[in-house]
Design a protein around this motif. Structure first.
Motif, PDB file in Angstrom:
ATOM      1  N   LEU A  76      18.028 -27.711 -27.009  1.00  0.00           N
ATOM      2  CA  LEU A  76      17.539 -28.527 -28.121  1.00  0.00           C
ATOM      3  C   LEU A  76      18.192 -29.905 -28.103  1.00  0.00           C
ATOM      4  O   LEU A  76      17.515 -30.929 -28.239  1.00  0.00           O
ATOM      5  CB  LEU A  76      17.832 -27.805 -29.439  1.00  0.00           C
ATOM      6  N   ALA A  77      19.515 -29.956 -27.932  1.00  0.00           N
ATOM      7  CA  ALA A  77      20.228 -31.241 -27.916  1.00  0.00           C
ATOM      8  C   ALA A  77      19.970 -32.001 -26.616  1.00  0.00           C
ATOM      9  O   ALA A  77      19.797 -33.233 -26.626  1.00  0.00           O
ATOM     10  CB  ALA A  77      21.718 -31.003 -28.112  1.00  0.00           C
ATOM     11  N   ARG A  78      19.936 -31.276 -25.495  1.00  0.00           N
ATOM     12  CA  ARG A  78      19.757 -31.952 -24.196  1.00  0.00           C
ATOM     13  C   ARG A  78      18.401 -32.649 -24.106  1.00  0.00           C
ATOM     14  O   ARG A  78      18.267 -33.693 -23.449  1.00  0.00           O
ATOM     15  CB  ARG A  78      19.897 -30.945 -23.052  1.00  0.00           C
ATOM     16  N   ASN A  79      17.394 -32.114 -24.785  1.00  0.00           N
ATOM     17  CA  ASN A  79      16.080 -32.739 -24.793  1.00  0.00           C
ATOM     18  C   ASN A  79      16.155 -34.164 -25.337  1.00  0.00           C
ATOM     19  O   ASN A  79      15.487 -35.068 -24.837  1.00  0.00           O
ATOM     20  CB  ASN A  79      15.111 -31.893 -25.634  1.00  0.00           C
ATOM     21  N   PHE A  80      17.012 -34.374 -26.333  1.00  0.00           N
ATOM     22  CA  PHE A  80      17.145 -35.706 -26.925  1.00  0.00           C
ATOM     23  C   PHE A  80      18.078 -36.587 -26.101  1.00  0.00           C
ATOM     24  O   PHE A  80      17.830 -37.775 -25.918  1.00  0.00           O
ATOM     25  CB  PHE A  80      17.638 -35.578 -28.367  1.00  0.00           C
ATOM     26  N   MET A  81      19.155 -36.002 -25.610  1.00  0.00           N
ATOM     27  CA  MET A  81      20.090 -36.785 -24.790  1.00  0.00           C
ATOM     28  C   MET A  81      19.422 -37.309 -23.525  1.00  0.00           C
ATOM     29  O   MET A  81      19.656 -38.446 -23.108  1.00  0.00           O
ATOM     30  CB  MET A  81      21.305 -35.925 -24.438  1.00  0.00           C
ATOM     31  N   SER A  82      18.589 -36.466 -22.903  1.00  0.00           N
ATOM     32  CA  SER A  82      17.942 -36.875 -21.654  1.00  0.00           C
ATOM     33  C   SER A  82      16.973 -38.024 -21.873  1.00  0.00           C
ATOM     34  O   SER A  82      16.671 -38.783 -20.942  1.00  0.00           O
ATOM     35  CB  SER A  82      17.205 -35.684 -21.037  1.00  0.00           C
ATOM     36  N   ARG A  83      16.494 -38.181 -23.116  1.00  0.00           N
ATOM     37  CA  ARG A  83      15.560 -39.271 -23.423  1.00  0.00           C
ATOM     38  C   ARG A  83      16.269 -40.468 -24.046  1.00  0.00           C
ATOM     39  O   ARG A  83      15.620 -41.397 -24.533  1.00  0.00           O
ATOM     40  CB  ARG A  83      14.456 -38.755 -24.345  1.00  0.00           C
ATOM     41  N   LYS A  84      17.604 -40.446 -24.016  1.00  0.00           N
ATOM     42  CA  LYS A  84      18.424 -41.580 -24.508  1.00  0.00           C
ATOM     43  C   LYS A  84      18.170 -41.894 -25.975  1.00  0.00           C
ATOM     44  O   LYS A  84      18.260 -43.049 -26.406  1.00  0.00           O
ATOM     45  CB  LYS A  84      18.186 -42.848 -23.663  1.00  0.00           C
ATOM     46  N   ILE A  85      17.862 -40.879 -26.761  1.00  0.00           N
ATOM     47  CA  ILE A  85      17.710 -41.066 -28.210  1.00  0.00           C
ATOM     48  C   ILE A  85      19.095 -40.969 -28.841  1.00  0.00           C
ATOM     49  O   ILE A  85      19.863 -40.059 -28.562  1.00  0.00           O
ATOM     50  CB  ILE A  85      16.763 -40.001 -28.803  1.00  0.00           C
ATOM     51  N   ASP A  86      19.440 -41.941 -29.686  1.00  0.00           N
ATOM     52  CA  ASP A  86      20.752 -41.951 -30.323  1.00  0.00           C
ATOM     53  C   ASP A  86      20.950 -40.677 -31.142  1.00  0.00           C
ATOM     54  O   ASP A  86      20.057 -40.273 -31.898  1.00  0.00           O
ATOM     55  CB  ASP A  86      20.894 -43.163 -31.255  1.00  0.00           C
ATOM     56  N   ILE A  87      22.124 -40.073 -31.001  1.00  0.00           N
ATOM     57  CA  ILE A  87      22.447 -38.850 -31.740  1.00  0.00           C
ATOM     58  C   ILE A  87      23.742 -39.052 -32.509  1.00  0.00           C
ATOM     59  O   ILE A  87      24.757 -39.501 -31.951  1.00  0.00           O
ATOM     60  CB  ILE A  87      22.601 -37.638 -30.790  1.00  0.00           C
ATOM     61  N   ILE A  88      23.706 -38.756 -33.799  1.00  0.00           N
ATOM     62  CA  ILE A  88      24.927 -38.728 -34.616  1.00  0.00           C
ATOM     63  C   ILE A  88      25.016 -37.343 -35.267  1.00  0.00           C
ATOM     64  O   ILE A  88      24.098 -36.531 -35.141  1.00  0.00           O
ATOM     65  CB  ILE A  88      24.939 -39.835 -35.704  1.00  0.00           C
ATOM     66  N   GLY A  89      26.112 -37.088 -35.949  1.00  0.00           N
ATOM     67  CA  GLY A  89      26.293 -35.813 -36.620  1.00  0.00           C
ATOM     68  C   GLY A  89      26.052 -35.910 -38.112  1.00  0.00           C
ATOM     69  O   GLY A  89      26.014 -37.003 -38.688  1.00  0.00           O
ATOM     70  N   GLU A  90      25.913 -34.746 -38.745  1.00  0.00           N
ATOM     71  CA  GLU A  90      25.711 -34.705 -40.201  1.00  0.00           C
ATOM     72  C   GLU A  90      26.879 -35.320 -40.938  1.00  0.00           C
ATOM     73  O   GLU A  90      26.701 -36.006 -41.957  1.00  0.00           O
ATOM     74  CB  GLU A  90      25.488 -33.252 -40.637  1.00  0.00           C
ATOM     75  N   LEU A  91      28.111 -35.095 -40.465  1.00  0.00           N
ATOM     76  CA  LEU A  91      29.287 -35.674 -41.113  1.00  0.00           C
ATOM     77  C   LEU A  91      29.224 -37.194 -41.093  1.00  0.00           C
ATOM     78  O   LEU A  91      29.502 -37.855 -42.101  1.00  0.00           O
ATOM     79  CB  LEU A  91      30.553 -35.185 -40.403  1.00  0.00           C
ATOM     80  N   GLU A  92      28.859 -37.750 -39.956  1.00  0.00           N
ATOM     81  CA  GLU A  92      28.743 -39.202 -39.821  1.00  0.00           C
ATOM     82  C   GLU A  92      27.699 -39.756 -40.788  1.00  0.00           C
ATOM     83  O   GLU A  92      27.943 -40.764 -41.469  1.00  0.00           O
ATOM     84  CB  GLU A  92      28.400 -39.563 -38.381  1.00  0.00           C
ATOM     85  N   LEU A  93      26.541 -39.119 -40.863  1.00  0.00           N
ATOM     86  CA  LEU A  93      25.482 -39.591 -41.751  1.00  0.00           C
ATOM     87  C   LEU A  93      25.923 -39.525 -43.207  1.00  0.00           C
ATOM     88  O   LEU A  93      25.717 -40.474 -43.981  1.00  0.00           O
ATOM     89  CB  LEU A  93      24.217 -38.758 -41.553  1.00  0.00           C
TER      90      LEU A  93
END
Length: 434
Positions: A76-93
């Motif tokens: 699930l996470a790798r699908n977004f990382m491989s497409r260079k979509i910015d990812i942050i965490g719930e704590l950060e948000l």
């Protein structure tokens, strides 16, 4: 939003309240997710994608928020990382949205007790706060609700800290560190590095409260130290009291908490109160009134001279060690659970000293039996109910049956709380010895 659990739902609803178009993705089948959660999300205009389709979704998103329970190496996470979509965490948000000073508490053990101690003490002293984060409400939910608070008291885990960017607590607490979560991390060093990120964005205007026996690198924040085991700390133990500048601050007899681990939780809490401008006199009463939470060295009952103690919250070796050190009677130990990637060999000397017999459960049972072979007699139980019966059969008056699993619960139970509740119910159902 990656993950449809508590954090994922809180994040989705926060972003919707701020006008974002939100999709929640979870690779669990829809039938395995809470119907009420999905209805709530969809009722707020959130699109939900479940099952295998979540892992392959090719929609172009502006950014993604990762729930702490989702491993960054998962499909699930790798699908977004491989497409260079910015990812942050719930704590950060949540941090970006709350606009309040934050006291952040981390450590392998003691986080929940210390976070709740802090919240109770601060509120009693007129500083409005709520215990949240890794316990209670996710930070994003608190940010959305916008209650009239002065600050937030946030328990933070290594999983949450993995994905921070600007998260900056004005006061950061590092309680302790011990091996854990090796089913998630490739090494102890990687786990430690994730937790150390709590200090990453602090400046000289902030405060770091750290266990004096931890070998932490130089920190930018002003440091306050504590230890129940060393005299080289700002807060230390002497003559049955927590002392600061050689003056007693809190006598242990005034509190309901027991054990060296809880003494250190109290020390860290007092240090944080001092950093917030509270006097020691103000802090004594609310700290004395604090009642220990269930599942951490919780006395359940005594039957036929045998004490039954529920320590289901012990999900790693350090927690079991602290629980065993707190016992003055011979122990019948019930341990075991999910395989988290570490062995139980380090506890062998203490088990040999403190434990008369072990009853083992779960995925780890056979491995623990091998690790402790020759040090203590061991039986493998088929269930928790079987373990309680076996422990009862071998325990003698004047001994203690300690349920301290030493690993997580997810091979047999919903959570450590579910595991502890079941143990308590089994013990309460036992007949009183004649």
């Amino acid at each position: 939003m990656l993950g449809a659990g508590l954090s994922g739902t809180a994040t989705a609803l926060l972003l919707r309240s701020e006008g974002a178009e939100v999709t929640v993705l979870d690779n669990a089948e829809e039938k395995n997710l809470l119907k009420s959660t999905l209805e709530n999300l969809r009722g707020h205009g959130v699109r939900v994608i479940c099952g295998p389709a979540a892992n392959t979704d090719q929609t172009n998103y502006d950014f993604a928020v990762l729930s702490p329970g989702i491993d960054p190496v998962s499909p699930l996470a790798r699908n977004f990382m491989s497409r260079k979509i910015d990812i942050i965490g719930e704590l950060e948000l949540g941090w970006r949205s709350c606009g309040l000073p934050i006291i952040a508490v981390t450590g392998t053990n003691g986080k929940t007790t210390t976070t709740e101690l802090l919240a109770q003490m601060l509120n009693a002293c007129g500083q409005r706060t709520i215990a949240c984060g890794n316990i209670g409400k996710p930070l994003s939910e608190v940010a959305r609700e916008q209650e009239p608070l002065d600050l937030l008291t946030v328990e933070v885990s290594s999983f949450q800290l993995e994905t921070i960017n600007t998260f900056r607590p004005s006061i950061a607490l590092w309680l302790n560190f011990a091996p854990d979560h090796l089913d998630r991390y490739r090494s102890i060093a990687e786990y430690r590095a994730a937790k150390l990120r709590i200090f990453e964005n602090q400046t000289a205007d902030d405060v770091a409260i750290v266990n004096a026996v931890e070998g932490l690198l130089a920190l930018r924040a002003r440091k306050i130290t504590f230890s129940a085991y060393s005299d080289h700390a700002d807060f230390r133990l002497a003559s049955g009291a927590i002392v600061y500048d050689n003056e007693p601050v809190l006598r242990l007899s005034q509190t309901k908490l027991r054990g060296s681990h809880n003494i250190e939780n109290l020390m860290a809490t007092i240090a944080a109160g001092m950093a917030r401008g509270l006097s020691f006199e103000q802090m004594v009463q609310p700290l004395s009134a604090y009642e220990p939470r269930p599942h951490r060295c919780e006395f359940v009952r005594q039957i036929g001279g045998v004490d039954y103690i529920n320590d289901s919250k012990a999900t790693n070796l350090d927690a079991v060690e602290k629980a065993l050190l707190a016992q003055s009677k011979p122990v019948v130990l019930i341990a075991g659970g999910k395989d988290k990637g570490f062995d139980f060999q380090p506890l062998r000397p203490l088990v040999q000293e403190k434990v008369k017999s072990t009853i083992l459960i779960g995925e780890m049972a056979e491995r623990i039996a091998r690790d402790w072979s020759g040090a203590v007699t061991a039986e493998i139980a088929s269930s928790l109910a079987d373990a309680v019966e076996r422990a009862r059969a071998v325990a003698k008056p004047g001994e203690v049956i300690l349920f301290s699993p030493g690993t997580s619960s997810f091979d047999m139970f919903k959570s450590y709380a579910d595991r502890g509740d079941q143990f308590r119910a089994l013990v309460q159902a036992l007949p009183q010895a004649s």
